[in-house]
Design a protein around this motif. Structure first.
Motif, short mmCIF file in Angstrom:
data_model
loop_
_atom_site.label_atom_id
_atom_site.label_comp_id
_atom_site.label_asym_id
_atom_site.label_seq_id
_atom_site.Cartn_x
_atom_site.Cartn_y
_atom_site.Cartn_z
N ASP A 17 -3.03 -1.24 5.47
CA ASP A 17 -2.61 -0.35 4.38
C ASP A 17 -1.09 -0.14 4.41
OD1 ASP A 17 -5.08 -0.01 3.28
OD2 ASP A 17 -5.43 2.00 4.04
N ILE A 18 -0.56 0.19 3.25
CA ILE A 18 0.89 0.35 3.10
C ILE A 18 1.26 1.83 3.08
CG2 ILE A 18 2.87 -0.08 1.57
CD1 ILE A 18 1.27 -2.51 0.49
N ILE A 19 2.21 2.20 3.92
CA ILE A 19 2.76 3.55 3.94
C ILE A 19 4.23 3.46 3.55
CG2 ILE A 19 3.21 5.61 5.33
CD1 ILE A 19 0.25 5.03 5.00
N ASP A 65 1.33 -1.17 7.49
CA ASP A 65 2.54 -1.79 6.95
C ASP A 65 3.47 -0.69 6.44
OD1 ASP A 65 4.48 -3.27 5.69
OD2 ASP A 65 3.14 -4.23 4.25
N ILE A 66 4.60 -0.49 7.10
CA ILE A 66 5.57 0.50 6.64
C ILE A 66 6.50 -0.16 5.63
CG2 ILE A 66 7.51 1.97 7.29
CD1 ILE A 66 4.96 3.12 8.22
N SER A 125 4.93 0.65 -7.98
CA SER A 125 4.49 -0.14 -9.14
C SER A 125 4.11 -1.55 -8.73
CB SER A 125 5.60 -0.19 -10.20
OG SER A 125 5.89 1.09 -10.70
N SER A 126 4.73 -2.06 -7.67
CA SER A 126 4.53 -3.45 -7.29
C SER A 126 3.57 -3.66 -6.13
CB SER A 126 5.88 -4.09 -6.92
OG SER A 126 6.46 -3.43 -5.80
N ARG A 127 3.31 -2.58 -5.36
CA ARG A 127 2.45 -2.73 -4.19
C ARG A 127 1.46 -1.55 -4.13
NH1 ARG A 127 5.43 -3.98 1.29
NH2 ARG A 127 3.36 -4.87 1.72
N PRO A 128 0.29 -1.76 -3.53
CA PRO A 128 -0.72 -0.69 -3.47
C PRO A 128 -0.42 0.29 -2.32
CG PRO A 128 -1.59 -2.67 -2.47
CD PRO A 128 -0.24 -3.04 -3.01
N VAL A 129 0.51 1.18 -2.54
CA VAL A 129 0.92 2.14 -1.52
C VAL A 129 -0.20 3.18 -1.33
CG1 VAL A 129 2.59 3.93 -0.90
CG2 VAL A 129 3.36 1.81 -1.98
N ARG A 130 -0.65 3.31 -0.10
CA ARG A 130 -1.72 4.27 0.20
C ARG A 130 -1.17 5.69 0.29
NH1 ARG A 130 -6.24 6.78 -0.47
NH2 ARG A 130 -7.31 7.50 1.43
N ALA A 131 -0.02 5.84 0.93
CA ALA A 131 0.55 7.18 1.12
C ALA A 131 2.05 7.09 1.29
CB ALA A 131 -0.08 7.87 2.33
N MET A 132 2.72 8.20 1.00
CA MET A 132 4.16 8.33 1.24
C MET A 132 4.35 9.33 2.38
SD MET A 132 5.31 9.16 -2.65
CE MET A 132 4.83 8.13 -4.04
#
Length: 445
Positions: free
Chosen positions: A176-178, A198-199, A219-226
């Motif tokens: 997942d992307i943070i 993935d940071i 907008s370009s990546r499925p960011v799970r959380a900030m």
């Protein structure tokens, strides 16, 4: 096979030279093309050589500057050596505020606890999220932080780092992307690495994250959380204004991202805008601790969670530690309820401003930036000084600091230092800061 053997041979030759000191820290190595020409290999092979040396921690590539030998004495980075080669003079790598004024408070609290009718409760295991009574005390305390939630939305932790690890465990899966600032709290980086996340770095401006870059990322990546620190950002010191907080909350809402709001140092700025939790309560997990306001050894913190995430977070707490330490919880909630914490936070704010004034005075000819109430500051080194070699010089003078690569989410950290101001005795701090200034301004270039 021959090409592979040659590539390994070049790596071994350079690694041996660096470790032996034949290639000194700060040495600029050949360009990729020069290395390829010298060793009669392809440019792609030369790039592979430098990539492996960088993975070994022996070199660092810097955009627009080249590849440099890293200092090998271990006083930089996220796992920096804290055992100095000389007697320790000062530790500016970690904030551990002085606790002398707490000793009598601790004695009295323990006496009161020993004489109370609830003493037996500290011998029993508490529920994973904490007892309802203790959560209610924290919920009341949070009203002064601009957060109005029922006690069921409050979960107790062993501090902010435990809170971060709990949140990531509960809301993410490997890969997942943070989204996080390109310079951020190293505890997040360690937790994300452990959980194989993935940071995604977000560039910053002088006043906060670059919101247009954050919007583009989401907008370009499925960011799970900030992950964000809107009040007294560590290490850069900014406090976001209300409009920026609204915009950040709006980005999270538009892209269906969760917000992890770290308020560890927020108590130092009592003039800040309301927390992000105020603007996006349904998607913000707010976390904080008492380690900087009370004592680092008092491992007590809390999460504020949206209702839909509560069960997952409690499960994560149960798996990790089951519940908080009952004795520590009793001390912490007593000090919250009787106003001791409020008074101590006032003391900390005054102390931080005094120390920050000393830092600005001592470092006034250098590129030093900090929030006026922060317990740390950011010192950008003048070119061509390097953070790793500067840290080594200071360590050999008995002074520990943190380098920018401790905080970076990008491959190429700036040459900068974070100076933690809370640990050194106040009377000693001016001389330590003067020594840092002297070291930086007299190092050979």
């Amino acid at each position: 096979m021959a090409g592979t053997a040659r590539y390994k041979q070049i790596v071994d030759e350079l690694a041996t030279a660096i470790r032996a000191g034949d290639l000194a820290a700060g040495t600029r190595l050949s360009t990729h093309r020069e290395l390829a020409r010298t060793h009669k290999v392809a440019v792609a092979t030369a790039t592979r050589v430098y990539t492996e040396l960088a993975a070994m921690g022996l070199v660092s590539g810097e955009t627009g500057r080249g590849t440099y030998v890293r200092d090998q004495q271990g006083f930089h980075g996220i796992d920096a050596d804290r055992a100095l080669p000389v007697a320790r003079v000062a530790d500016l790598s970690f904030n551990q505020p002085h606790t002398g004024e707490h000793i009598e408070n601790l004695r009295q609290a323990l006496r009161n606890l020993a004489g109370s009718g609830d003493l037996e409760s500290v011998l029993y295991q508490h529920p994973p999220a904490g007892r309802s009574r203790d959560r209610a005390i924290v919920a009341t305390h949070l009203l002064d932080r601009g957060i109005d939630v029922a006690p069921d939305h409050v979960l107790l932790t062993h501090g902010a780092q435990h809170g971060i690890t709990t949140v990531l465990s509960a809301i993410t899966r490997p890969g997942d992307i943070i989204a996080a600032d390109d310079l951020t709290y190293p505890g997040l980086l360690l937790a994300a690495r452990t959980q194989h996340l993935d940071i995604a770095p977000v560039p910053h401006t002088t006043t906060g994250p670059d919101l247009s870059a954050l919007e583009a990322l989401c907008s370009s990546r499925p960011v799970r959380a900030m992950y964000t620190q809107p009040t007294i950002h560590n290490p850069l010191g900014w406090t976001l204004d209300a409009d920026t907080r609204r915009q950040l909350a709006g980005i999270a809402t538009r892209h269906d991202c969760l917000i992890i709001e770290d308020a560890t140092y927020a108590f130092l700025d009592d003039t800040a805008a309301p927390p992000l939790q105020h603007y996006a309560p349904d998607r913000t997990i707010y976390l904080a601790s008492l380690s900087k306001s009370l004592a680092t050894g008092l491992r007590f913190g809390y999460l504020v969670t949206p209702q839909p995430l509560r069960d997952a977070l409690i499960s994560s707490l149960r798996v990790a530690t089951w519940g908080t330490n009952p004795l520590v919880t009793a001390l912490a909630t007593t000090w919250i309820a009787d106003g001791t914490l409020t008074e101590l936070e006032k003391t900390r704010r005054a102390d931080a401003r005094t120390r920050q004034h000393l830092a600005h005075t001592a470092l006034n000819t250098l590129d030093y930036t900090a929030h006026p109430a922060a317990y740390f500051g950011w010192l950008t080194l003048p070119p061509p000084l390097r953070a790793d070699t500067t840290a080594s010089h200071l360590a050999h003078a008995g002074v520990l600091i943190s380098t920018a690569d401790t905080f970076t989410t990008t491959p190429h950290p700036p040459h900068a230092l974070r100076l933690a101001l809370a640990t050194t005795a106040l009377d000693d701090l001016p001389e330590v800061l003067k020594h840092i200034h002297h070291t930086i301004t007299t190092l050979p270039t």
